[in-house]
Design a protein around this motif. Structure first.
Motif, mmCIF file in Angstrom:
data_model
loop_
_atom_site.group_PDB
_atom_site.id
_atom_site.type_symbol
_atom_site.label_atom_id
_atom_site.label_comp_id
_atom_site.label_asym_id
_atom_site.label_seq_id
_atom_site.Cartn_x
_atom_site.Cartn_y
_atom_site.Cartn_z
ATOM 1 N N ILE A 1 79.697 38.110 -26.653
ATOM 2 C CA ILE A 1 78.385 37.570 -26.309
ATOM 3 C C ILE A 1 77.354 38.684 -26.178
ATOM 4 C CG2 ILE A 1 77.079 36.354 -24.528
ATOM 5 C CD1 ILE A 1 79.678 34.750 -23.958
ATOM 6 N N VAL A 2 77.690 39.732 -25.408
ATOM 7 C CA VAL A 2 76.746 40.833 -25.212
ATOM 8 C C VAL A 2 76.469 41.550 -26.535
ATOM 9 C CG1 VAL A 2 76.393 43.067 -24.087
ATOM 10 C CG2 VAL A 2 77.352 41.153 -22.791
ATOM 11 N N GLY A 3 77.530 41.819 -27.307
ATOM 12 C CA GLY A 3 77.340 42.465 -28.597
ATOM 13 C C GLY A 3 76.478 41.638 -29.531
ATOM 14 N N VAL B 1 75.623 36.606 -36.506
ATOM 15 C CA VAL B 1 75.584 37.114 -35.136
ATOM 16 C C VAL B 1 75.556 35.957 -34.140
ATOM 17 C CG1 VAL B 1 74.124 38.317 -33.473
ATOM 18 C CG2 VAL B 1 74.565 39.348 -35.710
ATOM 19 N N VAL B 2 74.799 34.919 -34.456
ATOM 20 C CA VAL B 2 74.790 33.729 -33.599
ATOM 21 C C VAL B 2 76.183 33.111 -33.552
ATOM 22 C CG1 VAL B 2 73.909 31.365 -33.373
ATOM 23 C CG2 VAL B 2 72.338 33.247 -33.878
ATOM 24 N N GLY B 3 76.862 33.117 -34.696
ATOM 25 C CA GLY B 3 78.237 32.628 -34.719
ATOM 26 C C GLY B 3 79.138 33.445 -33.823
ATOM 27 N N GLN B 4 78.937 34.763 -33.804
ATOM 28 C CA GLN B 4 79.729 35.628 -32.919
ATOM 29 C C GLN B 4 79.491 35.274 -31.461
ATOM 30 O OE1 GLN B 4 79.496 39.967 -33.501
ATOM 31 N NE2 GLN B 4 79.321 40.168 -31.271
ATOM 32 N N ILE B 5 78.236 35.055 -31.108
ATOM 33 C CA ILE B 5 77.932 34.629 -29.745
ATOM 34 C C ILE B 5 78.637 33.308 -29.449
ATOM 35 C CG2 ILE B 5 76.082 33.911 -28.176
ATOM 36 C CD1 ILE B 5 74.213 35.789 -29.763
ATOM 37 N N GLY B 6 78.636 32.419 -30.440
ATOM 38 C CA GLY B 6 79.286 31.126 -30.260
ATOM 39 C C GLY B 6 80.776 31.239 -30.036
ATOM 40 N N VAL B 7 81.428 32.203 -30.695
ATOM 41 C CA VAL B 7 82.863 32.401 -30.486
ATOM 42 C C VAL B 7 83.136 32.726 -29.027
ATOM 43 C CG1 VAL B 7 84.854 33.874 -31.027
ATOM 44 C CG2 VAL B 7 83.340 33.105 -32.854
ATOM 45 N N GLY B 8 82.257 33.540 -28.416
ATOM 46 C CA GLY B 8 82.422 33.877 -27.013
ATOM 47 C C GLY B 8 82.076 32.731 -26.084
ATOM 48 N N HIS C 1 87.693 25.720 -24.379
ATOM 49 C CA HIS C 1 86.493 25.567 -23.556
ATOM 50 C C HIS C 1 86.279 24.114 -23.146
ATOM 51 C CE1 HIS C 1 83.788 23.586 -26.482
ATOM 52 N NE2 HIS C 1 84.359 24.347 -27.410
ATOM 53 N N THR C 2 86.940 23.199 -23.857
ATOM 54 C CA THR C 2 86.815 21.786 -23.495
ATOM 55 C C THR C 2 87.406 21.491 -22.113
ATOM 56 O OG1 THR C 2 88.863 21.360 -24.733
ATOM 57 C CG2 THR C 2 86.785 20.971 -25.879
ATOM 58 N N ALA C 3 88.243 22.395 -21.601
ATOM 59 C CA ALA C 3 88.761 22.226 -20.244
ATOM 60 C C ALA C 3 87.706 22.566 -19.196
ATOM 61 C CB ALA C 3 89.983 23.116 -20.032
ATOM 62 N N VAL C 4 86.628 23.220 -19.653
ATOM 63 C CA VAL C 4 85.569 23.634 -18.736
ATOM 64 C C VAL C 4 84.287 22.853 -18.990
ATOM 65 C CG1 VAL C 4 84.222 25.601 -17.887
ATOM 66 C CG2 VAL C 4 86.565 25.943 -18.696
ATOM 67 N N HIS D 1 84.769 26.012 -31.227
ATOM 68 C CA HIS D 1 85.242 27.369 -31.483
ATOM 69 C C HIS D 1 85.459 27.617 -32.977
ATOM 70 C CE1 HIS D 1 87.192 31.205 -30.628
ATOM 71 N NE2 HIS D 1 88.065 30.879 -31.571
ATOM 72 N N GLY D 2 86.097 26.689 -33.651
ATOM 73 C CA GLY D 2 86.384 26.866 -35.066
ATOM 74 C C GLY D 2 85.119 26.975 -35.897
ATOM 75 N N ILE D 3 84.115 26.170 -35.571
ATOM 76 C CA ILE D 3 82.849 26.223 -36.302
ATOM 77 C C ILE D 3 82.186 27.581 -36.117
ATOM 78 C CG2 ILE D 3 80.525 25.248 -36.434
ATOM 79 C CD1 ILE D 3 81.741 22.554 -35.652
ATOM 80 N N ALA D 4 82.200 28.074 -34.880
ATOM 81 C CA ALA D 4 81.586 29.372 -34.595
ATOM 82 C C ALA D 4 82.302 30.489 -35.354
ATOM 83 C CB ALA D 4 81.612 29.640 -33.092
ATOM 84 N N ALA D 5 83.629 30.459 -35.351
ATOM 85 C CA ALA D 5 84.401 31.495 -36.042
ATOM 86 C C ALA D 5 84.154 31.454 -37.547
ATOM 87 C CB ALA D 5 85.883 31.337 -35.737
ATOM 88 N N LEU D 6 84.099 30.249 -38.104
ATOM 89 C CA LEU D 6 83.835 30.122 -39.537
ATOM 90 C C LEU D 6 82.439 30.611 -39.887
ATOM 91 C CD1 LEU D 6 85.475 26.668 -40.397
ATOM 92 C CD2 LEU D 6 86.188 28.929 -41.217
ATOM 93 N N THR D 7 81.506 30.442 -38.975
ATOM 94 C CA THR D 7 80.145 30.923 -39.204
ATOM 95 C C THR D 7 80.132 32.438 -39.356
ATOM 96 O OG1 THR D 7 79.188 29.066 -37.972
ATOM 97 C CG2 THR D 7 77.802 31.010 -38.280
ATOM 98 N N VAL D 8 80.872 33.112 -38.478
ATOM 99 C CA VAL D 8 80.924 34.576 -38.561
ATOM 100 C C VAL D 8 81.601 35.020 -39.858
ATOM 101 C CG1 VAL D 8 81.718 36.711 -37.482
ATOM 102 C CG2 VAL D 8 81.048 34.770 -36.057
#
Length: 214
Positions: free
Chosen positions: A61-63, A94-101, A107-110, A117-124
């Motif tokens: 996220i920070v990166g 880069v937005v996808g990387q933030i999304g992975v974090g 995360h559905t437990a929270v 997660h999969g969409i974010a990773a595929l974006t990166v």
């Protein structure tokens, strides 16, 4: 060059160091139950409830957040339309990387009922190589041969890494074996390209001290 644009350039360098640095440290400190190169994905270190959860996800996220002002810096210094398209794709990755974090494994437990997660990773991993190829094409049009070769070359590392991973499976039933190695190779290629781009932009600014402020 203003202080703001100079800071944005260094954000690209810092973002790469933070992203790749935290991933690397996480692989070192993670327990075998949490992560192994042979049996896990990198994102397993960011799974909800794992000891490396804050380190891995926080670093991404920070990166990524540091990468956004750098993308702006590249946008305003772009020399043609192809470079601008490449920068737009860089920002998307880069937005996808933030999304992975943000949308870590489980995360559905929270929060949220649908896993993103999969969409974010595929974006990166899906967008990053195209960013390098298209930006590199624009750099070639601008007569910047070294940056063009670096951009296209590092962009090409992505499919080569994934193709090599597929070949390494050799029909094995455990299709996830060594998946983290391919992920890390692609991450290094993306981070390496951003680092090359940041250093190039910085050196270009240094060589034109009386250029227009943007």
């Amino acid at each position: 060059m203003t202080e703001r644009t100079s800071l944005a350039t260094y954000c690209g360098i810092a973002g790469t160091i933070v992203s790749l640095g935290t991933i690397t440290v996480a692989t070192i400190v993670a327990s075998p139950e949490t992560f192994t190169w042979q049996g896990h994905a990198l994102s397993d270190m960011g799974r909800y409830g794992t000891p490396t959860f804050p380190l891995f996800n926080g670093g991404l996220i920070v990166g990524g957040l540091l990468g956004l002002p750098f993308a702006w810096r590249c946008w305003i210094t772009s020399r043609n339309a192809l470079e601008r398209v490449g920068v737009g794709l860089l920002a998307t990755a880069v937005v996808g990387q933030i999304g992975v974090g943000l949308f870590f494994l489980e995360h559905t437990a929270v929060y949220l009922e649908t896993s993103l997660h999969g969409i974010a990773a595929l974006t990166v991993f899906g967008v990053a190589p195209f960013a390098g190829w298209i930006y590199g094409s624009g750099a070639a049009m601008a007569g910047d041969g070294r940056l063009a070769i670096a951009s296209v070359g590092l962009g090409t590392v992505h499919p080569l890494v994934w193709f090599g991973w597929l070949l390494s499976l050799g029909g094995a039933a455990e299709t996830g074996a060594w998946f983290a190695v391919a992920e890390f190779g692609a991450a290094v290629a993306f981070g390496g390209w951003i680092l090359v781009l940041a250093i190039t932009v910085r050196d270009r600014d240094d060589s034109e001290p009386d250029g227009p402020n943007r």
